[in-house]
Design a protein around this motif. Structure first.
Motif, PDB file in Angstrom:
ATOM      1  N   ALA A  60      45.439  -5.837 -10.295  1.00  0.00           N
ATOM      2  CA  ALA A  60      44.560  -7.067 -10.070  1.00  0.00           C
ATOM      3  C   ALA A  60      43.623  -6.756  -8.976  1.00  0.00           C
ATOM      4  CB  ALA A  60      45.342  -8.371  -9.909  1.00  0.00           C
ATOM      5  N   ALA A  61      43.972  -5.816  -7.929  1.00  0.00           N
ATOM      6  CA  ALA A  61      43.204  -5.484  -6.784  1.00  0.00           C
ATOM      7  C   ALA A  61      41.994  -4.704  -7.244  1.00  0.00           C
ATOM      8  CB  ALA A  61      43.992  -4.663  -5.766  1.00  0.00           C
ATOM      9  N   SER A  62      41.996  -4.036  -8.383  1.00  0.00           N
ATOM     10  CA  SER A  62      40.782  -3.182  -8.829  1.00  0.00           C
ATOM     11  C   SER A  62      40.207  -3.882 -10.235  1.00  0.00           C
ATOM     12  CB  SER A  62      41.153  -1.805  -8.813  1.00  0.00           C
ATOM     13  OG  SER A  62      42.355  -1.623  -9.935  1.00  0.00           O
ATOM     14  N   ASN A  63      40.682  -4.974 -10.579  1.00  0.00           N
ATOM     15  CA  ASN A  63      40.087  -5.285 -11.766  1.00  0.00           C
ATOM     16  C   ASN A  63      38.996  -6.571 -11.760  1.00  0.00           C
ATOM     17  OD1 ASN A  63      39.913  -6.574 -14.689  1.00  0.00           O
ATOM     18  ND2 ASN A  63      41.429  -5.179 -15.379  1.00  0.00           N
ATOM     19  N   ASN A  64      39.622  -7.584 -11.608  1.00  0.00           N
ATOM     20  CA  ASN A  64      40.515  -8.267 -10.692  1.00  0.00           C
ATOM     21  C   ASN A  64      41.475  -9.004 -11.673  1.00  0.00           C
ATOM     22  OD1 ASN A  64      38.614  -7.355  -8.924  1.00  0.00           O
ATOM     23  ND2 ASN A  64      39.090  -8.954  -7.529  1.00  0.00           N
ATOM     24  N   SER A  65      41.278  -9.064 -12.884  1.00  0.00           N
ATOM     25  CA  SER A  65      41.820  -9.670 -14.160  1.00  0.00           C
ATOM     26  C   SER A  65      42.938  -8.933 -14.907  1.00  0.00           C
ATOM     27  CB  SER A  65      40.755 -10.411 -14.953  1.00  0.00           C
ATOM     28  OG  SER A  65      41.443 -10.867 -16.204  1.00  0.00           O
ATOM     29  N   LEU A  66      43.979  -9.678 -15.253  1.00  0.00           N
ATOM     30  CA  LEU A  66      44.974  -9.065 -16.165  1.00  0.00           C
ATOM     31  C   LEU A  66      44.975  -9.367 -17.458  1.00  0.00           C
ATOM     32  CD1 LEU A  66      48.079  -9.420 -13.576  1.00  0.00           C
ATOM     33  CD2 LEU A  66      46.317  -7.386 -14.054  1.00  0.00           C
ATOM     34  N   ASP A  67      43.882 -10.091 -18.016  1.00  0.00           N
ATOM     35  CA  ASP A  67      43.530 -10.486 -19.374  1.00  0.00           C
ATOM     36  C   ASP A  67      43.128  -9.388 -20.456  1.00  0.00           C
ATOM     37  OD1 ASP A  67      42.564 -11.760 -21.688  1.00  0.00           O
ATOM     38  OD2 ASP A  67      41.446 -13.214 -20.671  1.00  0.00           O
ATOM     39  N   LEU A  68      44.074  -8.977 -21.328  1.00  0.00           N
ATOM     40  CA  LEU A  68      43.672  -7.643 -21.947  1.00  0.00           C
ATOM     41  C   LEU A  68      42.584  -8.159 -22.890  1.00  0.00           C
ATOM     42  CD1 LEU A  68      44.900  -5.117 -21.789  1.00  0.00           C
ATOM     43  CD2 LEU A  68      46.204  -5.330 -23.803  1.00  0.00           C
ATOM     44  N   PHE A  69      42.374  -9.485 -23.162  1.00  0.00           N
ATOM     45  CA  PHE A  69      41.095  -9.503 -24.230  1.00  0.00           C
ATOM     46  C   PHE A  69      39.738  -9.131 -23.376  1.00  0.00           C
ATOM     47  CE2 PHE A  69      44.141 -12.425 -26.268  1.00  0.00           C
ATOM     48  CZ  PHE A  69      43.835 -12.196 -27.513  1.00  0.00           C
ATOM     49  N   LYS A  70      39.670  -9.233 -21.951  1.00  0.00           N
ATOM     50  CA  LYS A  70      38.583  -9.050 -21.500  1.00  0.00           C
ATOM     51  C   LYS A  70      38.440  -7.274 -21.685  1.00  0.00           C
ATOM     52  CE  LYS A  70      37.980 -12.565 -18.141  1.00  0.00           C
ATOM     53  NZ  LYS A  70      38.082 -13.014 -16.632  1.00  0.00           N
ATOM     54  N   GLU A  71      39.630  -6.912 -21.487  1.00  0.00           N
ATOM     55  CA  GLU A  71      39.621  -5.442 -21.442  1.00  0.00           C
ATOM     56  C   GLU A  71      39.037  -4.874 -22.787  1.00  0.00           C
ATOM     57  OE1 GLU A  71      39.685  -2.593 -18.498  1.00  0.00           O
ATOM     58  OE2 GLU A  71      40.991  -4.730 -18.292  1.00  0.00           O
ATOM     59  N   MET A  72      39.439  -5.588 -23.937  1.00  0.00           N
ATOM     60  CA  MET A  72      39.088  -5.209 -25.375  1.00  0.00           C
ATOM     61  C   MET A  72      37.625  -5.368 -25.507  1.00  0.00           C
ATOM     62  SD  MET A  72      41.664  -6.465 -28.125  1.00  0.00           S
ATOM     63  CE  MET A  72      42.153  -8.180 -27.590  1.00  0.00           C
ATOM     64  N   MET A  85      40.688  -8.747  -2.253  1.00  0.00           N
ATOM     65  CA  MET A  85      40.858  -8.494  -0.791  1.00  0.00           C
ATOM     66  C   MET A  85      39.901  -7.299  -0.675  1.00  0.00           C
ATOM     67  SD  MET A  85      44.099  -6.746   1.188  1.00  0.00           S
ATOM     68  CE  MET A  85      43.563  -5.260   0.553  1.00  0.00           C
ATOM     69  N   ALA A  86      39.477  -6.178  -1.554  1.00  0.00           N
ATOM     70  CA  ALA A  86      38.734  -5.237  -1.191  1.00  0.00           C
ATOM     71  C   ALA A  86      37.839  -4.824  -2.198  1.00  0.00           C
ATOM     72  CB  ALA A  86      39.604  -4.208  -0.532  1.00  0.00           C
ATOM     73  N   ASP A  87      36.785  -5.696  -2.726  1.00  0.00           N
ATOM     74  CA  ASP A  87      36.001  -5.597  -3.735  1.00  0.00           C
ATOM     75  C   ASP A  87      34.570  -4.584  -3.362  1.00  0.00           C
ATOM     76  OD1 ASP A  87      37.489  -7.076  -5.198  1.00  0.00           O
ATOM     77  OD2 ASP A  87      36.491  -9.090  -4.640  1.00  0.00           O
ATOM     78  N   ASP A  88      34.051  -3.965  -4.381  1.00  0.00           N
ATOM     79  CA  ASP A  88      32.962  -3.365  -4.321  1.00  0.00           C
ATOM     80  C   ASP A  88      33.009  -2.042  -3.365  1.00  0.00           C
ATOM     81  OD1 ASP A  88      31.920  -5.391  -5.971  1.00  0.00           O
ATOM     82  OD2 ASP A  88      31.435  -6.621  -4.283  1.00  0.00           O
ATOM     83  N   LEU A  89      33.916  -1.366  -3.585  1.00  0.00           N
ATOM     84  CA  LEU A  89      34.166  -0.242  -2.794  1.00  0.00           C
ATOM     85  C   LEU A  89      34.290   1.185  -3.615  1.00  0.00           C
ATOM     86  CD1 LEU A  89      36.569  -1.527  -0.104  1.00  0.00           C
ATOM     87  CD2 LEU A  89      34.277  -0.997   0.202  1.00  0.00           C
ATOM     88  N   SER A 104      50.147 -14.564   0.797  1.00  0.00           N
ATOM     89  CA  SER A 104      48.701 -14.191   0.935  1.00  0.00           C
ATOM     90  C   SER A 104      48.107 -14.725   2.411  1.00  0.00           C
ATOM     91  CB  SER A 104      47.894 -14.810  -0.147  1.00  0.00           C
ATOM     92  OG  SER A 104      47.591 -16.171   0.231  1.00  0.00           O
ATOM     93  N   GLY A 105      48.885 -15.668   2.851  1.00  0.00           N
ATOM     94  CA  GLY A 105      48.540 -16.160   4.401  1.00  0.00           C
ATOM     95  C   GLY A 105      48.736 -14.978   5.346  1.00  0.00           C
ATOM     96  N   GLN A 106      49.414 -14.053   5.043  1.00  0.00           N
ATOM     97  CA  GLN A 106      49.924 -12.984   6.018  1.00  0.00           C
ATOM     98  C   GLN A 106      48.917 -11.736   6.087  1.00  0.00           C
ATOM     99  OE1 GLN A 106      54.087 -12.196   5.206  1.00  0.00           O
ATOM    100  NE2 GLN A 106      54.550 -14.332   5.260  1.00  0.00           N
ATOM    101  N   VAL A 107      48.111 -11.791   4.881  1.00  0.00           N
ATOM    102  CA  VAL A 107      47.216 -10.586   4.552  1.00  0.00           C
ATOM    103  C   VAL A 107      45.877 -10.902   5.601  1.00  0.00           C
ATOM    104  CG1 VAL A 107      46.040  -9.432   2.890  1.00  0.00           C
ATOM    105  CG2 VAL A 107      48.337 -10.280   2.474  1.00  0.00           C
ATOM    106  N   ALA A 108      45.441  -9.984   6.100  1.00  0.00           N
ATOM    107  CA  ALA A 108      44.090 -10.139   6.705  1.00  0.00           C
ATOM    108  C   ALA A 108      43.122 -10.464   5.913  1.00  0.00           C
ATOM    109  CB  ALA A 108      43.992  -8.746   7.728  1.00  0.00           C
ATOM    110  N   GLN A 109      42.231 -11.485   6.036  1.00  0.00           N
ATOM    111  CA  GLN A 109      40.899 -11.826   5.242  1.00  0.00           C
ATOM    112  C   GLN A 109      40.038 -10.861   5.196  1.00  0.00           C
ATOM    113  OE1 GLN A 109      41.186 -14.621   3.163  1.00  0.00           O
ATOM    114  NE2 GLN A 109      43.369 -14.439   3.842  1.00  0.00           N
ATOM    115  N   PRO A 110      39.488 -10.666   4.168  1.00  0.00           N
ATOM    116  CA  PRO A 110      38.211  -9.464   3.914  1.00  0.00           C
ATOM    117  C   PRO A 110      37.025 -10.228   5.008  1.00  0.00           C
ATOM    118  CG  PRO A 110      38.441 -10.593   2.085  1.00  0.00           C
ATOM    119  CD  PRO A 110      39.582 -10.887   2.906  1.00  0.00           C
ATOM    120  N   GLU A 111      36.370  -9.376   5.608  1.00  0.00           N
ATOM    121  CA  GLU A 111      35.114  -9.557   6.202  1.00  0.00           C
ATOM    122  C   GLU A 111      33.951 -10.024   5.049  1.00  0.00           C
ATOM    123  OE1 GLU A 111      33.555  -6.901   8.878  1.00  0.00           O
ATOM    124  OE2 GLU A 111      35.249  -6.551  10.280  1.00  0.00           O
TER     125      GLU A 111
END
Length: 442
Positions: free
Chosen positions: A307-319, A78-82, A430-437
């Motif tokens: 997931a809003a700041s990663n965006n994955s919850l895959d701990l293998f990627k973190e490793m 929803m809010a990437d690259d900030l 998610s349909g209730q969440v404003a879409q990012p520009e």
């Protein structure tokens, strides 16, 4: 004791980063705990329980995700690259005020649980609002968890009156302590810049009184000290130390901007530390000094963050990222060897959370949280050493997952919840969440 589950003919990694592979090996489970493990020549005869032929699979302890905000799967992408300040104040906090509810916390946490289980996480420490719903979702999914009710000094979802924040947290503990073997409730004081000194002290008093951990974000950005109201020390770490917050049951998340004196304090107070490298890089917060933490014997684990700041919850990627990023500042290719990262994702993470007696290794007496990794996948071959799990591994290689002696993922299918139903509910929300520009390319 009866054998309820027997895994045979696997490549057995009893304690990642500390012990060698045993191949072929076996694991015998009775109830929720490991009864025996070792080479196949010592394997007991099956006594009527479930038998899994682990031929071609690697068996290892389940991964420990030391920090997550599970309901925030709703805000993935929803809010990437900030920058963190803009990301929080202009996007995340307003979205939370509009969209976070008990329903949202339940369904979005259930989606997060599915993502984590399917990618090999068997234990997660979570911190957010409506954590009773998060705990319910995790318990139904069969995911071991330390859900922590958020404490913050301004109106928050489920706690419109900040004066009720500690009462709300205490009620959460009352509802979940000793209620489910998978759920160990705790507290989450958001950060030193969103919680006053009084709030932090009272939160820690509550945690100590209930004998539960206190989690908090610490030293995530270089600007954090300037945001703290009436700092009691020269850094956020020294501020918390002056307040008497830091001890063995305090788990500090991020710890990017810490100097040598801060690290000495964290080591002396025996705090657990959870690092979230992908989130820190995405938000340009910096790189935590993991080598210096390990030199001091600090208990360090890994987390995905939300997931809003990663965006994955895959701990293998973190490793994989954690093993590589520390090579650059020092220009040292062995700054943090893969073995240390494997340890941090399993037994080290369990130690950071105070769970090392039960989790992080496939030894007799430990809880039966087990992964079966498909070594036949192209990305996993040839498999010369467990380092491959760090540098080439992926959650997609996880074939089956056992938590508390229960098979919850089999042949990459989650057995504990209706995943399609869960996704449908999250899609509706998610349909209730404003879409990012959409921004035009530069």
């Amino acid at each position: 004791m009866p054998i309820d589950l027997l895994i045979t003919n696997c490549s057995l990694l009893p304690e990642p980063g500390r012990e060698q592979l045993i191949a072929p090996g076996f694991i015998a489970v009775s109830g929720s705990r490991i009864l025996a493990s070792g080479p196949m020549e010592e394997c007991p005869s099956s006594t009527g329980g479930t038998v899994i032929d682990g031929q071609g699979d690697l068996a290892m302890p389940g991964l420990i995700n030391g920090h997550c905000h599970a309901p925030m799967t709703l805000f993935r992408g929803m809010a990437d690259d900030l920058a963190l300040s803009s990301w929080l104040n202009e996007h995340i906090f307003p979205a939370e005020a509009r969209h976070v509810s008990a329903e949202m916390a339940y369904w979005c946490s259930k989606l997060a649980a599915a993502e984590m289980l399917l990618s090999g996480t068997t234990t997660v420490a979570d911190g957010y609002f409506f954590e009773e719903e998060v705990a319910r979702a995790f318990a139904e999914a069969g995911l071991r968890a330390i859900p922590s009710q958020a404490i913050i000094d301004f109106p928050a979802p489920g706690v419109p009156d900040p004066g009720e924040r500690l009462t709300r947290a205490a009620s959460f503990l009352d509802a979940w302590q000793d209620q489910d073997p998978l759920i160990s409730p705790a507290l989450f004081a958001h950060a030193p810049y969103t919680c006053s000194a009084e709030t932090l002290i009272r939160a820690k008093e509550l945690a100590r009184g209930r004998r539960v951990p206190l989690f908090l974000h610490l030293a995530e950005t270089s600007q954090e000290h300037s945001l703290i109201s009436s700092p009691q020390g020269a850094t956020p770490t020294r501020h918390l130390d002056a307040l008497g917050i830091l001890d063995r049951d305090t788990i500090c998340v991020h710890c990017v901007w810490v100097d040598d004196q801060d690290l000495d304090i964290l080591a002396d107070r025996e705090c657990g530390v959870i690092l979230c490298p992908q989130s820190n890089l995405k938000l340009a917060s910096g790189i935590a000094p993991l080598p210096r933490m390990l030199e001091r014997g600090i208990r360090v684990g890994l987390g995905t963050d939300g997931a809003a700041s990663n965006n994955s919850l895959d701990l293998f990627k973190e490793m994989g990222l954690a093993a590589k990023i520390h090579k650059i500042p020092s220009l040292d290719p062995v700054a943090v060897p893969a073995e240390q990262i494997l340890h941090a994702a399993a037994r080290g993470g369990a130690a950071a959370l105070g769970l090392a007696d039960d989790l992080g290794a496939l030894h007799p007496g430990k809880l039966a949280d087990i992964l079966l990794i498909d070594l036949h996948q192209p990305r996993m071959q040839p498999f010369y050493s467990p380092n491959t799990l760090v540098y080439s591994g992926s959650g997609h290689a996880v074939r089956s997952v056992i938590v508390h002696g229960r098979l919850v993922v089999e042949e990459r299918q989650i057995l504990s919840i209706d995943l399609e139903e869960t996704k449908a509910h999250v899609l509706r929300l998610s349909g209730q969440v404003a879409q990012p520009e959409l921004r035009s390319p530069p």
